[in-house]
Design an enzyme around this catalytic site. Sequence first.
Site, PDB file in Angstrom:
ATOM      1  N   GLU A 131      -6.795  -5.695   9.320  1.00  0.00           N
ATOM      2  CA  GLU A 131      -6.541  -5.266   8.128  1.00  0.00           C
ATOM      3  C   GLU A 131      -6.184  -6.342   6.789  1.00  0.00           C
ATOM      4  O   GLU A 131      -6.216  -7.532   7.236  1.00  0.00           O
ATOM      5  CB  GLU A 131      -5.306  -4.685   8.174  1.00  0.00           C
ATOM      6  CG  GLU A 131      -4.746  -3.813   6.952  1.00  0.00           C
ATOM      7  CD  GLU A 131      -3.621  -2.967   7.090  1.00  0.00           C
ATOM      8  OE1 GLU A 131      -2.805  -2.801   8.379  1.00  0.00           O
ATOM      9  OE2 GLU A 131      -3.052  -2.074   6.051  1.00  0.00           O
ATOM     10  N   ASP A 134       0.804  -7.013  14.422  1.00  0.00           N
ATOM     11  CA  ASP A 134       1.794  -6.166  13.335  1.00  0.00           C
ATOM     12  C   ASP A 134       2.915  -5.824  14.360  1.00  0.00           C
ATOM     13  O   ASP A 134       4.026  -5.744  13.637  1.00  0.00           O
ATOM     14  CB  ASP A 134       1.031  -5.009  12.982  1.00  0.00           C
ATOM     15  CG  ASP A 134       0.271  -5.180  11.550  1.00  0.00           C
ATOM     16  OD1 ASP A 134       0.608  -6.145  10.833  1.00  0.00           O
ATOM     17  OD2 ASP A 134      -0.436  -4.140  11.092  1.00  0.00           O
ATOM     18  N   HIS A 147       4.305 -10.575  10.753  1.00  0.00           N
ATOM     19  CA  HIS A 147       5.173 -10.322   9.326  1.00  0.00           C
ATOM     20  C   HIS A 147       6.461 -10.682  10.003  1.00  0.00           C
ATOM     21  O   HIS A 147       7.032 -10.194  10.939  1.00  0.00           O
ATOM     22  CB  HIS A 147       5.040  -8.748   9.166  1.00  0.00           C
ATOM     23  CG  HIS A 147       3.746  -8.466   8.655  1.00  0.00           C
ATOM     24  ND1 HIS A 147       3.282  -8.701   7.346  1.00  0.00           N
ATOM     25  CD2 HIS A 147       2.971  -7.500   9.234  1.00  0.00           C
ATOM     26  CE1 HIS A 147       2.312  -8.064   7.298  1.00  0.00           C
ATOM     27  NE2 HIS A 147       1.789  -7.338   8.110  1.00  0.00           N
ATOM     28  N   HIS A 175      -1.783  -1.926  15.236  1.00  0.00           N
ATOM     29  CA  HIS A 175      -1.650  -0.880  14.205  1.00  0.00           C
ATOM     30  C   HIS A 175      -3.011  -0.165  13.892  1.00  0.00           C
ATOM     31  O   HIS A 175      -2.966   0.854  13.384  1.00  0.00           O
ATOM     32  CB  HIS A 175      -0.858  -1.542  12.932  1.00  0.00           C
ATOM     33  CG  HIS A 175      -1.154  -0.689  11.818  1.00  0.00           C
ATOM     34  ND1 HIS A 175      -1.490  -1.131  10.375  1.00  0.00           N
ATOM     35  CD2 HIS A 175      -0.736   0.279  11.399  1.00  0.00           C
ATOM     36  CE1 HIS A 175      -1.462  -0.372   9.464  1.00  0.00           C
ATOM     37  NE2 HIS A 175      -0.972   0.751  10.080  1.00  0.00           N
ATOM     38  N   HIS A 179      -6.353  -8.741  14.197  1.00  0.00           N
ATOM     39  CA  HIS A 179      -6.374  -7.670  13.533  1.00  0.00           C
ATOM     40  C   HIS A 179      -6.702  -7.692  12.091  1.00  0.00           C
ATOM     41  O   HIS A 179      -6.790  -8.701  11.436  1.00  0.00           O
ATOM     42  CB  HIS A 179      -4.787  -7.152  13.141  1.00  0.00           C
ATOM     43  CG  HIS A 179      -4.415  -5.876  12.406  1.00  0.00           C
ATOM     44  ND1 HIS A 179      -5.361  -4.835  12.491  1.00  0.00           N
ATOM     45  CD2 HIS A 179      -3.132  -5.757  11.710  1.00  0.00           C
ATOM     46  CE1 HIS A 179      -4.757  -4.038  11.654  1.00  0.00           C
ATOM     47  NE2 HIS A 179      -3.656  -4.266  11.078  1.00  0.00           N
ATOM     48  N   HIS A 191       0.673  -1.179   0.056  1.00  0.00           N
ATOM     49  CA  HIS A 191      -0.139  -0.024  -0.020  1.00  0.00           C
ATOM     50  C   HIS A 191       0.996   1.369   0.139  1.00  0.00           C
ATOM     51  O   HIS A 191       0.598   2.302   0.730  1.00  0.00           O
ATOM     52  CB  HIS A 191      -1.171  -0.035   0.849  1.00  0.00           C
ATOM     53  CG  HIS A 191      -0.561  -0.114   2.519  1.00  0.00           C
ATOM     54  ND1 HIS A 191       0.365   0.471   2.894  1.00  0.00           N
ATOM     55  CD2 HIS A 191      -1.201  -1.011   3.470  1.00  0.00           C
ATOM     56  CE1 HIS A 191       0.554   0.143   4.323  1.00  0.00           C
ATOM     57  NE2 HIS A 191      -0.564  -0.762   4.660  1.00  0.00           N
TER      58      HIS A 191
HETATM   59 FE1  FEO Z   1      -1.824  -3.563   9.837  1.00  0.00          FE
HETATM   60 FE2  FEO Z   1       0.045  -6.157   8.759  1.00  0.00          FE
HETATM   61  O1  FEO Z   1      -1.558  -5.132   9.063  1.00  0.00           O
END
Ligand code: FEO
Length: 418
Positions: free
Chosen positions: A80, A164, A229, A145, A78, A24
């Site tokens: 997202e 995150d 991640h 996040h 989360h 993004h």
């Molecule tokens: Fe806030 Fe890895 O997404």
Amino acid sequence: MGAVEIKPGIHWVGAIDWGVRDFHGYITPHGTSYNNYLILDKHVTLVDTVKHDFCEYTIDSIRDLVDPAKIENVVINHIENDHASSVDRIMELAPHATIYITERGKKALDRFFNTSSWKFVIVKTGHTLHTGAKTITFLETPMIHWPDSMMSYVKEDRLLISQDAFGQHLATSARFDDEYCDQYSVAALEHAVRDYYANILMPFGTIIRAKIVEIQKLGLEIDMIAPDHGIIWRRNPAKILQMYLDMANDKADLRVVIIYDTMWHSTEHMTIPIMQGIRAAGVDVEVLKLRSTPMSVAIKRVWESRAMLVGTPTLNNIMFPTVAEFLTHLRGLRPKNRIAGAFGSYGWGGGAVKEAYESFKKMGLETTEPGLEVFYRPSVEDEKRCFEFGKHFAEKTIEFHKKFDGVQLGKCQDSTKP
Ligand code: FEO
């Protein structure tokens, strides 16, 4: 790459995105991974799903371990898209599963999916889920996040699944910090952590600091941190907590980063004597041309440095567009405890340097004024002014940086380990 057991009965079933270079708008030269975790206990529990494009990889990894229909609980830390955009596919395979999610997470999830037939339990900090031999305690972490975010702590394994937070955008066959550091280096991993923090979590330093203190007060024993991640921290989870505490406390190097763009090389020409002036004052300096530097790299270098000088020519009485874009992006990331100044060339009425200062003030940055403007082309006299400007700015930077000397940044003791 298939499931990887990270603790007895707890398996990474995520996906590695080797090819993503634009997350993004954030440039990710090393790709990323979308981590999620399957707990094989009396009540099979999946913690986080995965980005939709990679859903079948996760399902294949789950199938190697258990029939997905046996999943009884789905924890959504989360919402997202990179983590929750395959919830519908998982719920198709495990329609009787119950979703554990924060209130704000549920409200957001309702906007993405038809959730009317799904079972939910809304959780808050301190609520628990017993999966059999294991107990998951939830910890809300709003704005780390997104507003919905939370973490899941597995007490019996001293494992913090941190979504995150504490992540890095790295695509690698290594799953753990020790493996990655052995393959590459500690410095490469630290670089990835700072890059991720600067571009994603910079605005939330105050919240991060408070959350780390809260984790410490809760007395959670942590010997592994598994983010959504990148690599999992098992060799030294205290290290990443300390790095976050330092970053949240606005730790920075005594360095000036000159960020500039140029039309006909006049502003570019100014950077050379300015840089020499900074060096003459004994301060480290780095020069980045915006059109040749990915935005996320420029952001990271600004974040790591105590001071920033912005060079912008005036174009039609305003800042050069690439500089305006950079400052808009930086403003959203809300940097703190940094000092800024501006310079540039003009041919007609000027205006860019003034506009850069307006931007600094909106960000609440410390500034040195006035900025420096040069008419059309730097003369020999102008070069001397540039040198003095750089030297003066560096001296102000040293003074400003001293405010942070000896400031107690807080310590994450190894007591985070059992
Ligand atoms: Fe806030 Fe890895 O997404």
